[in-house]
Every structure is written in C-alpha cells, then in structure tokens.
Motif scaffolding. Sequence first.
Motif, PDB file in Angstrom:
ATOM      1  N   LYS A   1       0.859  -1.189   0.000  1.00  0.00           N
ATOM      2  CA  LYS A   1       0.000   0.000   0.000  1.00  0.00           C
ATOM      3  C   LYS A   1       0.892   1.234   0.000  1.00  0.00           C
ATOM      4  O   LYS A   1       2.116   1.135   0.145  1.00  0.00           O
ATOM      5  CB  LYS A   1      -0.945   0.012   1.198  1.00  0.00           C
ATOM      6  CG  LYS A   1      -0.295   0.352   2.528  1.00  0.00           C
ATOM      7  CD  LYS A   1      -1.337   0.469   3.628  1.00  0.00           C
ATOM      8  CE  LYS A   1      -0.682   0.918   4.940  1.00  0.00           C
ATOM      9  NZ  LYS A   1      -1.685   1.189   5.969  1.00  0.00           N
TER      10      LYS A   1
ATOM     11  N   ASP B   1       0.895   5.627   1.307  1.00  0.00           N
ATOM     12  CA  ASP B   1       0.188   6.676   2.036  1.00  0.00           C
ATOM     13  C   ASP B   1      -0.370   7.729   1.076  1.00  0.00           C
ATOM     14  O   ASP B   1      -1.380   8.347   1.348  1.00  0.00           O
ATOM     15  CB  ASP B   1       1.085   7.324   3.103  1.00  0.00           C
ATOM     16  CG  ASP B   1       2.256   8.092   2.519  1.00  0.00           C
ATOM     17  OD1 ASP B   1       2.593   7.892   1.329  1.00  0.00           O
ATOM     18  OD2 ASP B   1       2.849   8.893   3.267  1.00  0.00           O
ATOM     19  N   ASP B   2       0.289   7.921  -0.068  1.00  0.00           N
ATOM     20  CA  ASP B   2      -0.140   8.865  -1.094  1.00  0.00           C
ATOM     21  C   ASP B   2      -0.015   8.148  -2.437  1.00  0.00           C
ATOM     22  O   ASP B   2       1.016   8.262  -3.117  1.00  0.00           O
ATOM     23  CB  ASP B   2       0.733  10.126  -1.045  1.00  0.00           C
ATOM     24  CG  ASP B   2       0.331  11.173  -2.070  1.00  0.00           C
ATOM     25  OD1 ASP B   2      -0.462  10.880  -2.993  1.00  0.00           O
ATOM     26  OD2 ASP B   2       0.834  12.311  -1.953  1.00  0.00           O
TER      27      ASP B   2
ATOM     28  N   THR C   1      -4.439   3.232  -0.505  1.00  0.00           N
ATOM     29  CA  THR C   1      -4.085   3.476   0.894  1.00  0.00           C
ATOM     30  C   THR C   1      -4.399   2.259   1.761  1.00  0.00           C
ATOM     31  O   THR C   1      -4.059   2.237   2.935  1.00  0.00           O
ATOM     32  CB  THR C   1      -4.826   4.707   1.457  1.00  0.00           C
ATOM     33  OG1 THR C   1      -6.232   4.526   1.287  1.00  0.00           O
ATOM     34  CG2 THR C   1      -4.371   5.981   0.749  1.00  0.00           C
TER      35      THR C   1
END
Length: 171
Positions: free
Chosen positions: A86, A88-89, A116
């Motif tokens: 994954k 975060d951005d 995310t």
Amino acid sequence: MKRYILGILIMLLLFTFVFADDDFIVATKFEEQNGEGYWGPYGPAYKLEKGLLVFDSSIENAWMTLNFKDDFMEAEDYRYVVITIKADDPKDAQNIVMTLGNLKKTFTDWGITLSTEFKTYVIDLFAHGLKNWGDGTKAEPDLAFNKAGAVKAKIYVKSMILTNNPEKYVK
C-alpha cells in the motif's frame, strides 16, 4: 529407436523448463534485518516497522535494496511474484520505480494501482520479460525501490512471495 530418442529429448526439454515446486517466501513479515528469505534491506530510505518494510521517498536520493537469500535462483524458477503493498499517497507513489531482478518499472508499468489499503498483486514476471535475478555475480538487485519522480510518498510492503501458484495467496 527414433521414438526412444525423441522421447528422451522431450523429457529433457520438459525437465529443463519445469518450474520449482515450492514457493520462495521472501517475507511474510519484515521484522528484522536479514529476515526470512532476504538479505538487507539496505539504503538510506527504509525502515522496518510493525512487520512492514517502509520505503520513504521524501529522503533525498531515496533508494532501498533487498536481496533474496537464494543466490542460485534462476529467473525461470518462479513465474509470479505475489506482493502485498500500500501507499500513504498513491498518486505520488506511482512515480516510485520498483526493480525486480533486471527490470526497473514504475508501479503503473508493473500493473499495480496503489491504494491506501493493503492490496495483493500478482505480477507475471515472464510477461514483463524477467531475464535474471540479481546476486553478486549478476550485479542486479532482487527487489529495489528508487525515488524517481516521487516527492514524499511512503510505500508499505507487507509480504512478498515467489510462486508458480499465485491463486494460493490471492483471496
């Protein structure tokens, strides 16, 4: 006699292209340096946190390399890599370059649309043209991340497995 020789040749060809029976677990958790099936990670832009490998592209000249412990693995041994990952951005992280063996590509080029939330992806290594895994003699990393065009995104890798039966890992 010709059939016998032909049979032997066919068997030899089949054995030459037979895939490995067992999966190669790179990591089901990244809990420590030089863990399950990997050496490293190395580089200025990673940390191991709560069983995850975290790559931080906000660091200047960010890079991270991980080598597989099986230095004798051939590219044809495993057709697929199953990776749970994954970001975060996700939009920024799509600019990070991921290297597998001799191949360097963005996540988009690997067929990965980051989220995310953790998602498991199956990458067909042969379809992408993998020719060799890296080790000391081939001078290529087994897995690497490079900042490339990313600015501040973090990538979180939960697990990574080389297999010929990806359906075992995709739910």
